[in-house]
Design a protein around this motif. Structure first.
Motif, PDB file in Angstrom:
ATOM      1  N   VAL A 132       0.825  -1.195   0.000  1.00 27.64           N
ATOM      2  CA  VAL A 132       0.000   0.000   0.000  1.00 27.64           C
ATOM      3  C   VAL A 132       0.867   1.256   0.000  1.00 27.64           C
ATOM      4  O   VAL A 132       0.434   2.316  -0.446  1.00 27.64           O
ATOM      5  N   ARG A 133       2.088   1.129   0.470  1.00 34.09           N
ATOM      6  CA  ARG A 133       3.009   2.275   0.485  1.00 34.09           C
ATOM      7  C   ARG A 133       3.157   2.863  -0.926  1.00 34.09           C
ATOM      8  O   ARG A 133       3.342   4.064  -1.089  1.00 34.09           O
ATOM      9  N   SER A 134       3.070   2.009  -1.941  1.00 32.33           N
ATOM     10  CA  SER A 134       3.211   2.481  -3.320  1.00 32.33           C
ATOM     11  C   SER A 134       2.124   3.492  -3.672  1.00 32.33           C
ATOM     12  O   SER A 134       2.387   4.439  -4.422  1.00 32.33           O
ATOM     13  N   ASN A 135       0.917   3.315  -3.122  1.00 31.34           N
ATOM     14  CA  ASN A 135      -0.154   4.279  -3.389  1.00 31.34           C
ATOM     15  C   ASN A 135       0.149   5.641  -2.766  1.00 31.34           C
ATOM     16  O   ASN A 135      -0.119   6.682  -3.352  1.00 31.34           O
ATOM     17  N   ARG A 136       0.732   5.633  -1.553  1.00 25.70           N
ATOM     18  CA  ARG A 136       1.072   6.896  -0.895  1.00 25.70           C
ATOM     19  C   ARG A 136       2.168   7.640  -1.650  1.00 25.70           C
ATOM     20  O   ARG A 136       2.109   8.850  -1.823  1.00 25.70           O
ATOM     21  N   VAL A 137       3.185   6.898  -2.093  1.00 27.00           N
ATOM     22  CA  VAL A 137       4.285   7.522  -2.827  1.00 27.00           C
ATOM     23  C   VAL A 137       3.791   8.038  -4.176  1.00 27.00           C
ATOM     24  O   VAL A 137       4.161   9.127  -4.613  1.00 27.00           O
ATOM     25  N   LEU A 138       2.927   7.272  -4.825  1.00 23.45           N
ATOM     26  CA  LEU A 138       2.365   7.700  -6.109  1.00 23.45           C
ATOM     27  C   LEU A 138       1.524   8.969  -5.934  1.00 23.45           C
ATOM     28  O   LEU A 138       1.578   9.877  -6.764  1.00 23.45           O
ATOM     29  N   CYS A 161       0.412  10.216 -13.512  1.00 19.09           N
ATOM     30  CA  CYS A 161       0.023   9.453 -12.322  1.00 19.09           C
ATOM     31  C   CYS A 161      -1.474   9.174 -12.284  1.00 19.09           C
ATOM     32  O   CYS A 161      -1.915   8.208 -11.659  1.00 19.09           O
ATOM     33  N   SER A 162      -2.258  10.013 -12.949  1.00 16.99           N
ATOM     34  CA  SER A 162      -3.708   9.832 -12.923  1.00 16.99           C
ATOM     35  C   SER A 162      -4.145   8.574 -13.671  1.00 16.99           C
ATOM     36  O   SER A 162      -5.232   8.061 -13.432  1.00 16.99           O
ATOM     37  N   LEU A 163      -3.302   8.050 -14.545  1.00 15.68           N
ATOM     38  CA  LEU A 163      -3.657   6.870 -15.323  1.00 15.68           C
ATOM     39  C   LEU A 163      -3.226   5.556 -14.672  1.00 15.68           C
ATOM     40  O   LEU A 163      -3.657   4.492 -15.088  1.00 15.68           O
ATOM     41  N   VAL A 164      -2.387   5.634 -13.657  1.00 17.66           N
ATOM     42  CA  VAL A 164      -1.828   4.435 -13.039  1.00 17.66           C
ATOM     43  C   VAL A 164      -2.850   3.775 -12.132  1.00 17.66           C
ATOM     44  O   VAL A 164      -3.503   4.441 -11.328  1.00 17.66           O
ATOM     45  N   GLN A 165      -2.981   2.459 -12.273  1.00 16.73           N
ATOM     46  CA  GLN A 165      -3.902   1.667 -11.450  1.00 16.73           C
ATOM     47  C   GLN A 165      -3.321   1.508 -10.055  1.00 16.73           C
ATOM     48  O   GLN A 165      -2.206   1.029  -9.886  1.00 16.73           O
ATOM     49  N   ARG A 166      -4.068   1.921  -9.037  1.00 18.27           N
ATOM     50  CA  ARG A 166      -3.600   1.832  -7.654  1.00 18.27           C
ATOM     51  C   ARG A 166      -3.689   0.397  -7.138  1.00 18.27           C
ATOM     52  O   ARG A 166      -4.493  -0.401  -7.628  1.00 18.27           O
ATOM     53  N   VAL A 167      -2.907   0.094  -6.121  1.00 20.95           N
ATOM     54  CA  VAL A 167      -2.970  -1.199  -5.454  1.00 20.95           C
ATOM     55  C   VAL A 167      -4.234  -1.225  -4.606  1.00 20.95           C
ATOM     56  O   VAL A 167      -4.507  -0.263  -3.878  1.00 20.95           O
ATOM     57  N   PRO A 168      -5.037  -2.297  -4.690  1.00 20.42           N
ATOM     58  CA  PRO A 168      -6.255  -2.336  -3.876  1.00 20.42           C
ATOM     59  C   PRO A 168      -5.924  -2.359  -2.380  1.00 20.42           C
ATOM     60  O   PRO A 168      -5.017  -3.049  -1.937  1.00 20.42           O
ATOM     61  N   GLU A 169      -6.669  -1.570  -1.627  1.00 17.75           N
ATOM     62  CA  GLU A 169      -6.453  -1.479  -0.191  1.00 17.75           C
ATOM     63  C   GLU A 169      -7.626  -2.100   0.546  1.00 17.75           C
ATOM     64  O   GLU A 169      -8.765  -1.983   0.116  1.00 17.75           O
ATOM     65  N   LYS A 170      -7.331  -2.753   1.654  1.00 13.76           N
ATOM     66  CA  LYS A 170      -8.382  -3.339   2.483  1.00 13.76           C
ATOM     67  C   LYS A 170      -8.872  -2.289   3.452  1.00 13.76           C
ATOM     68  O   LYS A 170      -8.075  -1.617   4.116  1.00 13.76           O
TER      69      LYS A 170
END
Length: 176
Positions: A132-138, A161-170
């Motif tokens: 999930v850290r990747s979403n914060r850095v992105l 960055c707006s086009l990049v698929q985020r990692v799903p978070e629980k």
């Protein structure tokens, strides 16, 4: 060694390499750009490129303008420094911003030019960070690139960055 066919074209021979150079003036300023290294860059290639550059200089077009613009173009490192100085250092989350920049953004993207960042580079960068850290850095990189658009370092509404698929978070269940 001077070329007999194209004036001002030279082959510079040194102990470590051989390279083709063209000597000309543009607006009264002497220029001596390297065209390419021999043997990857042949004499025919050098003559062709030299003729084009001489023709452009005679027509008032600076043949070196693109190279000089590329050398002075701001990099992600410059973006991080300016963002830190102007925006992030006074925020409550300054330590998170500093960590994202120091640990993730600078080592992987620091040398990239801000204008050259595209979807594939940002996607590869996002995938190189685990969890999930990747979403914060992105998200932090996205904010920085938005400021780069405001500062004129990127075209308007070109944030990859707006086009990049985020990692799903629980989602978390919290109790009082």
């Amino acid at each position: 060694l001077n070329d007999d066919v194209v004036p001002r074209l030279k082959l510079r021979v040194r102990a470590t390499c051989r390279s083709f150079h063209l000597r000309y003036t543009y607006e009264g300023e002497p220029r001596n750009p390297r065209l390419g290294r021999w043997p990857l860059f042949t004499l025919a290639d050098a003559r062709k490129k030299a003729r084009k550059m001489l023709r452009d200089a005679a027509n008032g077009i600076d043949p070196q303008a693109e190279r000089q613009a590329a050398r002075t173009a701001p990099t992600v490192k410059h973006l991080c420094e300016r963002y830190w100085d102007e925006k992030a250092s006074s925020q409550k989350s300054a330590s998170d911003v500093e960590g994202a920049i120091r640990i993730h953004i600078l080592p992987k993207l620091g040398r990239e030019r801000v204008a050259d960042l595209d979807y594939t580079k940002v996607e590869k960068f996002h995938q190189s960070i685990e969890g999930v850290r990747s979403n914060r850095v992105l998200a932090r990189l996205s904010v920085m690139l938005t400021f780069a658009e405001r500062w004129g370092w990127r075209p308007h509404r070109s944030n990859p960055c707006s086009l990049v698929q985020r990692v799903p978070e629980k989602s978390r269940r919290r109790y009082i």
